[in-house]
Design an enzyme around this catalytic site. Structure first.
Site, PDB file in Angstrom:
ATOM      1  N   HIS A   1      55.298 -35.151 -69.488  1.00 46.15           N
ATOM      2  CA  HIS A   1      54.168 -35.305 -70.407  1.00 46.15           C
ATOM      3  C   HIS A   1      53.117 -36.263 -69.845  1.00 46.15           C
ATOM      4  O   HIS A   1      53.391 -37.080 -68.953  1.00 46.15           O
ATOM      5  CB  HIS A   1      54.668 -35.809 -71.769  1.00 46.15           C
ATOM      6  CG  HIS A   1      55.303 -37.171 -71.704  1.00 46.15           C
ATOM      7  ND1 HIS A   1      54.566 -38.344 -71.629  1.00 46.15           N
ATOM      8  CD2 HIS A   1      56.607 -37.537 -71.684  1.00 46.15           C
ATOM      9  CE1 HIS A   1      55.393 -39.375 -71.575  1.00 46.15           C
ATOM     10  NE2 HIS A   1      56.638 -38.918 -71.614  1.00 46.15           N
TER      11      HIS A   1
ATOM     12  N   GLU B   1      63.618 -36.446 -74.621  1.00 51.06           N
ATOM     13  CA  GLU B   1      64.073 -37.622 -73.891  1.00 51.06           C
ATOM     14  C   GLU B   1      65.442 -38.082 -74.386  1.00 51.06           C
ATOM     15  O   GLU B   1      65.893 -37.700 -75.475  1.00 51.06           O
ATOM     16  CB  GLU B   1      63.025 -38.731 -74.054  1.00 51.06           C
ATOM     17  CG  GLU B   1      63.289 -40.030 -73.314  1.00 51.06           C
ATOM     18  CD  GLU B   1      63.405 -39.859 -71.807  1.00 51.06           C
ATOM     19  OE1 GLU B   1      64.515 -39.462 -71.350  1.00 51.06           O
ATOM     20  OE2 GLU B   1      62.419 -40.120 -71.098  1.00 51.06           O
TER      21      GLU B   1
END
Length: 217
Positions: free
Chosen positions: A9, A86
């Site tokens: 990201h 994550e």
């Protein structure tokens, strides 16, 4: 063989502050949004020669917001995939890395140990995280055999991917960078992975120079 383009990201304010984000749903900052736009333009150019079959993203907004401009440029639908999120860092989430020893010493020691069985309070063990990531990616590879796909994800996921594809154990130092908005290409076939290219930020290098924040070790 499935070719997977793993994308980290774009930048967030917590990246700059070197805070552990984990499952905290942090938005992209202005730089991150610019990185996402430059990344999308790069993917559009690549797709003109060989289209991508699918676009997957972690369900956290910093990844999803990075994927949306790619969707707009390619016509692909963003497919949320929770398995790409994550690692859950539990009580360490939100803490600056240089403060975790003082503010959460037991959890910090567990995290730094890289012991796959050692629990970080309120979070995932490294082993649990690895198993989740590998199972998710194996499923995507089987689903898209012979195709090329995109997966927008996080630094911790990239760490697991790189180690698995390179044959590097969880407790061995990593020499590969995990950069915001980077393209990291891996081939997966019959549960065997190999790195094709790693840490490609050519699409943002002219704009950002060396100002790209790596994920924490």
């Amino acid at each position: 063989m499935t070719e997977i383009w793993f994308v980290r990201h774009g930048e967030t304010s917590w990246n700059l502050e070197r805070r552990l984000q984990g499952w905290q749903d942090i938005a992209l900052n202005d730089t991150g949004r610019q990185q996402a736009a430059l990344l999308a333009a790069r993917v559009r150019e690549e797709a003109s020669a060989r289209p991508f079959a699918a676009l997957y993203s972690s369900d956290l907004q910093r990844a999803h917001a990075t994927a949306l401009p790619i969707a707009a440029e390619t016509g692909l639908r963003v497919r949320p995939e929770p398995g790409l999120r994550e690692r859950g860092f539990g009580v360490l989430e939100g803490l600056a890395i240089d403060r975790i020893d003082a503010e959460a010493p037991a959890a910090a020691a567990a995290w730094k140990s890289r012991d796959p069985l050692r629990q970080v309070e309120g979070g995932e063990t490294l082993g649990q995280f690895q198993a989740r990531v590998l199972a998710t990616i194996e499923d995507l590879a089987e689903r898209h055999a012979g195709e090329r796909i995109l997966a927008v994800t996080h630094g911790g996921v990239l760490d697991i991917v790189w180690r698995h594809a390179s044959g590097v154990a969880l407790d061995v130092p990593r020499h590969a960078a995990l950069l915001n908005a980077s393209i990291n290409r891996v081939a997966a076939e019959r549960r065997q992975w190999r790195v094709l290219d790693w840490g490609d930020v050519a699409h943002i290098a002219a704009e950002a120079g060396d100002d790209v924040v790596p994920w924490a070790p």
